[in-house]
Motif scaffolding. Structure first.
Motif, PDB file in Angstrom:
ATOM      1  N   LEU A 115       0.823  -1.210   0.000  1.00  0.00           N
ATOM      2  CA  LEU A 115       0.000   0.000   0.000  1.00  0.00           C
ATOM      3  C   LEU A 115       0.854   1.255   0.000  1.00  0.00           C
ATOM      4  N   VAL A 116       1.876   1.264   0.827  1.00  0.00           N
ATOM      5  CA  VAL A 116       2.692   2.476   0.985  1.00  0.00           C
ATOM      6  C   VAL A 116       3.686   2.645  -0.165  1.00  0.00           C
ATOM      7  N   PHE A 117       4.391   1.569  -0.524  1.00  0.00           N
ATOM      8  CA  PHE A 117       5.486   1.705  -1.486  1.00  0.00           C
ATOM      9  C   PHE A 117       5.120   1.276  -2.908  1.00  0.00           C
ATOM     10  N   ARG A 118       4.075   0.493  -3.069  1.00  0.00           N
ATOM     11  CA  ARG A 118       3.632   0.037  -4.385  1.00  0.00           C
ATOM     12  C   ARG A 118       4.817  -0.435  -5.248  1.00  0.00           C
ATOM     13  N   PRO A 119       5.553  -1.451  -4.788  1.00  0.00           N
ATOM     14  CA  PRO A 119       6.727  -1.915  -5.540  1.00  0.00           C
ATOM     15  C   PRO A 119       6.348  -2.398  -6.932  1.00  0.00           C
ATOM     16  N   GLN A 120       7.221  -2.096  -7.887  1.00  0.00           N
ATOM     17  CA  GLN A 120       7.032  -2.513  -9.265  1.00  0.00           C
ATOM     18  C   GLN A 120       7.865  -3.767  -9.537  1.00  0.00           C
ATOM     19  N   VAL A 121       7.364  -4.636 -10.392  1.00  0.00           N
ATOM     20  CA  VAL A 121       8.070  -5.883 -10.674  1.00  0.00           C
ATOM     21  C   VAL A 121       8.013  -6.184 -12.161  1.00  0.00           C
ATOM     22  N   SER A 122       9.088  -6.738 -12.672  1.00  0.00           N
ATOM     23  CA  SER A 122       9.116  -7.210 -14.060  1.00  0.00           C
ATOM     24  C   SER A 122       9.894  -8.512 -14.111  1.00  0.00           C
ATOM     25  N   GLY A 123       9.500  -9.389 -15.014  1.00  0.00           N
ATOM     26  CA  GLY A 123      10.201 -10.653 -15.204  1.00  0.00           C
ATOM     27  C   GLY A 123       9.889 -11.716 -14.177  1.00  0.00           C
ATOM     28  N   ALA A 124       8.836 -11.534 -13.383  1.00  0.00           N
ATOM     29  CA  ALA A 124       8.517 -12.533 -12.355  1.00  0.00           C
ATOM     30  C   ALA A 124       8.197 -13.891 -12.964  1.00  0.00           C
ATOM     31  N   GLU A 125       7.811 -13.883 -14.238  1.00  0.00           N
ATOM     32  CA  GLU A 125       7.511 -15.155 -14.900  1.00  0.00           C
ATOM     33  C   GLU A 125       8.740 -16.038 -15.064  1.00  0.00           C
ATOM     34  N   HIS A 126       9.934 -15.459 -14.870  1.00  0.00           N
ATOM     35  CA  HIS A 126      11.161 -16.247 -14.966  1.00  0.00           C
ATOM     36  C   HIS A 126      11.386 -17.130 -13.737  1.00  0.00           C
ATOM     37  N   VAL A 127      10.700 -16.829 -12.648  1.00  0.00           N
ATOM     38  CA  VAL A 127      10.852 -17.619 -11.422  1.00  0.00           C
ATOM     39  C   VAL A 127       9.926 -18.830 -11.515  1.00  0.00           C
ATOM     40  N   PRO A 128      10.456 -20.051 -11.392  1.00  0.00           N
ATOM     41  CA  PRO A 128       9.615 -21.245 -11.545  1.00  0.00           C
ATOM     42  C   PRO A 128       8.528 -21.322 -10.482  1.00  0.00           C
TER      43      PRO A 128
END
Length: 240
Positions: free
Chosen positions: A17-30
């Motif tokens: 809620l506070v930091f709203r982290p952005q992520v990319s490439g999570a599909e690479h993690v099995p």
């Protein structure tokens, strides 16, 4: 169970809620099975934000002091670190590295994700430093892929030497898995281990955009303390 409570009920929603982290490439993690997540290390907050972007548990090793502090505070501290995916390791002795390797092997042999910071310590100036070869030996001995990870912005949220900094949206980038099966059986060849480690660090550099320094982070940190303080500019009011 405590881990899931801590991640999804206690800390996770608040951080999201506070930091709203952005992520990319999570599909690479099995979705299942063992893998090493090798990340850069800018802040003590890295181990909070990176696992937060994944549905799976990520386990790290942490110094034993977090687990054996006496009293009520120590009890809560132990529950916090154990629940958030940390396992204790005594880093004071000569066998610290072997202890960390043994713990990592147990985690990977159990089919879990193991998080590691190849630099060995946090970067004191935001640059990416030379990786230690333990990550390469671990990948070869356990025969698991290495997923390079870049965490960006955590040094703004929690700068080195400070508890809190400024608000920003941290970004976590996962790279494509690196397969080193071609080096199977060569885990005792130091040249192979260095080559693998350098390849991992290159991918982390590419994902993070950090400047790379071919020096171990601990040594660079010590040398920075020895640098003389530049002389201050003369007071022009007194010079006139």
């Amino acid at each position: 169970m405590f881990y899931w409570f801590l991640k999804w009920v206690a800390i996770g929603p608040w951080l999201r809620l506070v930091f709203r982290p952005q992520v990319s490439g999570a599909e690479h993690v099995p979705a299942d099975g063992p893998a090493i997540l090798a990340s850069n290390h800018l802040s003590y907050a890295d181990w909070l934000f990176m696992p937060l972007t994944l549905p799976r548990r990520v386990t790290f090793v942490a110094k034993a002091e977090y687990f054996n502090t006496p009293g009520i505070k120590g009890w809560f501290q132990k529950k916090f670190f154990a629940g958030s995916g940390q396992v204790p390791i005594d880093r004071s002795g000569a066998s610290a590295a072997e202890g960390a390797m043994s713990a990592a092997k147990r985690i990977l042999e159990g089919g879990e994700l193991f998080g590691i910071y190849p630099e060995g310590t946090r970067s004191h100036d935001g640059k990416l430093y030379r990786g230690k070869t333990g990550v390469a030996r671990l990948a070869l001995e356990c025969r698991v892929p290495v997923i390079p990870v870049a965490v960006v912005g955590t040094d703004v949220v929690a700068p080195p030497g400070r508890t809190f900094g400024r608000f920003t949206r941290p970004t976590v980038r996962f790279g494509a898995p690196l397969d080193f099966s071609r080096y199977e059986g060569m885990e005792n060849d130091r040249y192979i281990l260095r080559s693998i480690t350098d390849e991992i660090m290159y991918e982390i550099m590419r994902l993070s955009g950090q400047e790379y320094v071919d020096m171990y982070a601990a040594r660079a940190k010590e040398e920075s303390k020895k640098e003389p303080t530049p002389p201050s500019a003369p007071d022009q009011r007194l010079a006139s």
